[in-house]
Every structure is written in C-alpha cells, then in structure tokens.
Design a protein around this motif. Structure first.
Motif, PDB file in Angstrom:
ATOM      1  N   UNK A 182      10.895   0.222  10.299  1.00 48.73           N
ATOM      2  CA  UNK A 182      10.218  -1.041   9.985  1.00 48.73           C
ATOM      3  C   UNK A 182      10.242  -1.256   8.482  1.00 48.73           C
ATOM      4  N   UNK A 183      10.643  -2.449   8.067  1.00 51.39           N
ATOM      5  CA  UNK A 183      10.753  -2.647   6.619  1.00 51.39           C
ATOM      6  C   UNK A 183      10.109  -3.950   6.159  1.00 51.39           C
ATOM      7  N   UNK A 184       9.784  -3.950   4.875  1.00 47.00           N
ATOM      8  CA  UNK A 184       9.272  -5.138   4.224  1.00 47.00           C
ATOM      9  C   UNK A 184      10.415  -5.982   3.704  1.00 47.00           C
ATOM     10  N   UNK A 185      10.161  -6.826   2.704  1.00 51.08           N
ATOM     11  CA  UNK A 185      11.206  -7.714   2.182  1.00 51.08           C
ATOM     12  C   UNK A 185      12.388  -6.934   1.605  1.00 51.08           C
ATOM     13  N   UNK A 211       9.687  -3.728  -7.798  1.00 47.04           N
ATOM     14  CA  UNK A 211      11.091  -4.105  -7.813  1.00 47.04           C
ATOM     15  C   UNK A 211      11.480  -4.585  -6.428  1.00 47.04           C
ATOM     16  N   UNK A 212      12.605  -5.267  -6.339  1.00 45.77           N
ATOM     17  CA  UNK A 212      13.078  -5.715  -5.034  1.00 45.77           C
ATOM     18  C   UNK A 212      13.696  -4.555  -4.262  1.00 45.77           C
ATOM     19  N   UNK A 213      13.647  -4.665  -2.952  1.00 47.80           N
ATOM     20  CA  UNK A 213      14.298  -3.685  -2.098  1.00 47.80           C
ATOM     21  C   UNK A 213      15.652  -4.212  -1.643  1.00 47.80           C
ATOM     22  N   UNK A 214      16.616  -3.306  -1.513  1.00 46.84           N
ATOM     23  CA  UNK A 214      17.955  -3.667  -1.057  1.00 46.84           C
ATOM     24  C   UNK A 214      18.386  -2.795   0.103  1.00 46.84           C
ATOM     25  N   UNK A 215      19.544  -3.064   0.684  1.00 41.50           N
ATOM     26  CA  UNK A 215      20.016  -2.286   1.827  1.00 41.50           C
ATOM     27  C   UNK A 215      20.032  -0.783   1.591  1.00 41.50           C
ATOM     28  N   UNK A 216      20.379  -0.346   0.373  1.00 43.54           N
ATOM     29  CA  UNK A 216      20.432   1.093   0.095  1.00 43.54           C
ATOM     30  C   UNK A 216      19.074   1.775   0.266  1.00 43.54           C
ATOM     31  N   UNK A 217      18.001   0.985   0.189  1.00 45.09           N
ATOM     32  CA  UNK A 217      16.667   1.556   0.377  1.00 45.09           C
ATOM     33  C   UNK A 217      16.371   1.851   1.847  1.00 45.09           C
ATOM     34  N   UNK A 234      10.396  11.317  17.362  1.00 46.12           N
ATOM     35  CA  UNK A 234      10.598  10.235  18.323  1.00 46.12           C
ATOM     36  C   UNK A 234       9.293   9.482  18.547  1.00 46.12           C
ATOM     37  N   UNK A 235       9.431   8.229  18.951  1.00 48.06           N
ATOM     38  CA  UNK A 235       8.272   7.393  19.225  1.00 48.06           C
ATOM     39  C   UNK A 235       7.522   6.944  17.984  1.00 48.06           C
ATOM     40  N   UNK A 236       8.151   7.054  16.819  1.00 47.69           N
ATOM     41  CA  UNK A 236       7.462   6.768  15.561  1.00 47.69           C
ATOM     42  C   UNK A 236       7.935   5.453  14.939  1.00 47.69           C
ATOM     43  N   UNK A 237       7.053   4.859  14.141  1.00 47.52           N
ATOM     44  CA  UNK A 237       7.387   3.697  13.331  1.00 47.52           C
ATOM     45  C   UNK A 237       7.282   4.108  11.868  1.00 47.52           C
ATOM     46  N   UNK A 238       8.393   4.036  11.154  1.00 45.26           N
ATOM     47  CA  UNK A 238       8.438   4.457   9.755  1.00 45.26           C
ATOM     48  C   UNK A 238       8.668   3.231   8.888  1.00 45.26           C
ATOM     49  N   UNK A 239       7.773   3.009   7.945  1.00 44.02           N
ATOM     50  CA  UNK A 239       7.828   1.809   7.099  1.00 44.02           C
ATOM     51  C   UNK A 239       8.523   2.076   5.771  1.00 44.02           C
ATOM     52  N   UNK A 240       9.305   1.107   5.343  1.00 41.08           N
ATOM     53  CA  UNK A 240       9.942   1.124   4.028  1.00 41.08           C
ATOM     54  C   UNK A 240       9.653  -0.222   3.392  1.00 41.08           C
ATOM     55  N   UNK A 241       8.708  -0.240   2.446  1.00 34.83           N
ATOM     56  CA  UNK A 241       8.299  -1.539   1.909  1.00 34.83           C
ATOM     57  C   UNK A 241       7.870  -1.498   0.435  1.00 34.83           C
ATOM     58  N   UNK A 242       8.174  -0.423  -0.259  1.00 39.10           N
ATOM     59  CA  UNK A 242       7.806  -0.321  -1.667  1.00 39.10           C
ATOM     60  C   UNK A 242       6.309  -0.265  -1.907  1.00 39.10           C
ATOM     61  N   UNK A 243       5.558   0.067  -0.853  1.00 32.55           N
ATOM     62  CA  UNK A 243       4.107   0.140  -0.995  1.00 32.55           C
ATOM     63  C   UNK A 243       3.409  -1.203  -0.855  1.00 32.55           C
ATOM     64  N   UNK A 244       4.096  -2.164  -0.219  1.00 32.17           N
ATOM     65  CA  UNK A 244       3.494  -3.492  -0.022  1.00 32.17           C
ATOM     66  C   UNK A 244       2.295  -3.432   0.913  1.00 32.17           C
ATOM     67  N   UNK A 245       2.449  -2.660   1.996  1.00 33.15           N
ATOM     68  CA  UNK A 245       1.336  -2.439   2.915  1.00 33.15           C
ATOM     69  C   UNK A 245       1.306  -0.977   3.284  1.00 33.15           C
ATOM     70  N   UNK A 246       0.187  -0.532   3.832  1.00 31.81           N
ATOM     71  CA  UNK A 246       0.034   0.856   4.261  1.00 31.81           C
ATOM     72  C   UNK A 246      -0.507   0.868   5.677  1.00 31.81           C
ATOM     73  N   UNK A 247       0.117   1.661   6.537  1.00 31.62           N
ATOM     74  CA  UNK A 247      -0.341   1.745   7.913  1.00 31.62           C
ATOM     75  C   UNK A 247      -1.543   2.668   8.015  1.00 31.62           C
TER      76      UNK A 247
END
Length: 247
Positions: A182-185, A211-217, A234-247
């Motif tokens: 799961x990713x942010x912008x 900073x902006x996120x790109x595909x390499x992130x 398995x069964x997990x949701x992993x976020x990549x968002x530069x710290x925009x939100x926190x689960x």
C-alpha cells in the motif's frame, strides 16, 4: 540489493505499460526474474522490449484473464509471482461522491477490485505449480487518509486490502502467500489529473520525509515480497508513504 530466488521465478505484473507498473517489471527483470508484462494497452509491446513477454489483457474480463492463463501455461508452465498493479487512478476527476456516475463507479470497480480477484483466480492453477508462490496486491494509503474527491477509488482499494487478508487464509494451505503493498502519493511520467500542484506540496509538507516518492521507492519492497526472503510474511499490508500517515 538482490533477493533470494528471484532469478529462478516467473512473475506476472499487471498494469505494466507505464509508470509504477513498468518500474516493478524493470526491477524484477534486473533481479533476474522472468517477467510477463500485462496491460490492456497495446503500448505493452514497446514497454516489454528487453524486459520480458508482453500480453494485452483486460483484467476486468474473465475470458481475457482465462486466455492469459492459457498463454502463460503454454509458455512457462507455472507462475511463481503475481503483482496485481493494474488500476484506474491517474485519469480520475476529483469530485464529491454524489456526483460520481454509476458507469464511472462500475468501471473503476471492475478494474481495481474485480481485476485482482479475476487475475488471481485465473492464475491459481499456475501458482499452485510453484514451490513458493507469492501474490502482491497493490493498495493505497488513501484508504486511511479519509481523503475526499474520489470515494470510488478509496472504496476499491479498501476492498483490495480486505481481499488480501482473506486470500492469504484461503491460499495458505497451498503455500501461496498474499500481501498488500500500500502506498501514498508516487509521482511518475504519467500525468495525474487527481492532484494539483498546491495539493502535491501540501502532502509533501505533511510527510515525515519532505520529498516526492517515485517508483524506485516501491520496487525494492515488491521484489522482497515476491522473493524467498519473505517466506513467512503473508496477510499483511505494508505502507510506503514517506511518513504521510501511520497505521
């Protein structure tokens, strides 16, 4: 960084003609994987050159998905990884949910939610032939942002996250892992109608990393999730968002 086992794996990436999807395919090929690039656009033939095989597929159509499965079975005999990336987003016009038409809602749900279900279902016989198969469904952190303007997109990606959890339990008995990336912008060469320059700057300011996120992130995490190095995940949701939100 390289990840264990990818050099012997056959991996399918949907929505791979441009943007993030193409980035996933390029990274997996660099890791040594045999990559099948899938997209509904004929541009997939040019995108796949030097990377892997190209397949024009409508992920929302059962017959198209069945034809893809037959072609991959004939060509490779098995699938070790599936990255369900295809989605409608960049062309969306932000609007209140009560202005979304039924036609727009249904099209988006057909691609974003029905698509991963259909593709995974069609690929299941091939995934079961793998000794260590992994499915990665691409989600969106917009689900947790309460962000207005495209409720249908948020709803579809919320469904993807829930589907991942159920799939992981149903497929665990076959040794098939399922996770959500799961990713942010994320900004690519693809023009986005959904975010104005002012909105983009406001989101960057809210992030922990300014900073902006790109595909390499994203691509390194995708490679990890499809590799043998994540064999107990398995069964997990992993976020990549530069710290925009926190689960």
């Amino acid at each position: 960084m390289t990840y264990s086992g990818l050099d012997s794996k056959v991996v399918v990436v949907t929505g791979a003609a441009q943007g993030i999807g193409l980035g996933y395919a390029q990274r997996l090929a660099k890791e040594g994987a045999t990559v099948a690039l899938v997209d509904r656009s004929e541009r997939i033939h040019d995108a796949a050159e030097g990377i892997g095989s190209a397949h024009v597929v409508d992920v929302s159509d059962p017959d198209s998905c069945a034809a893809l499965a037959a072609a991959l079975d004939s060509r490779y005999g098995r699938i070790d990884g599936l990255l369900n990336n295809a989605a409608i987003f960049s062309t969306l016009e932000m609007k209140p949910f009560w202005e979304i038409t039924v036609e727009e809602w249904d099209l988006l749900m057909a691609v974003n939610l029905r698509g991963p279900w259909l593709v995974t279902s069609s690929m299941l016989p091939l995934l079961r032939k793998s000794a260590a198969a992994s499915v990665v469904n691409v989600g969106a952190d917009a689900v947790n942002m309460g962000r207005p303007g495209y409720l249908h997109y948020v709803a579809s990606k919320g469904g993807v996250t829930g589907m991942t959890f159920s799939m992981s339990h149903e497929l665990g008995e076959f040794g098939i892992r399922v996770n959500t990336l799961s990713h942010g912008p994320i900004y690519t060469e693809v023009a986005r109608e959904t975010v104005s320059p002012a909105q983009k700057e406001a989101m960057i300011a809210r992030q922990a990393l300014h900073r902006t996120g790109g595909p390499d992130d994203l691509t390194s995490l995708a490679a990890f999730l499809l590799s043998d190095d994540s064999s107990y995940l398995t069964g997990q949701t992993i976020s990549v968002n530069g710290g925009l939100i926190h689960r």
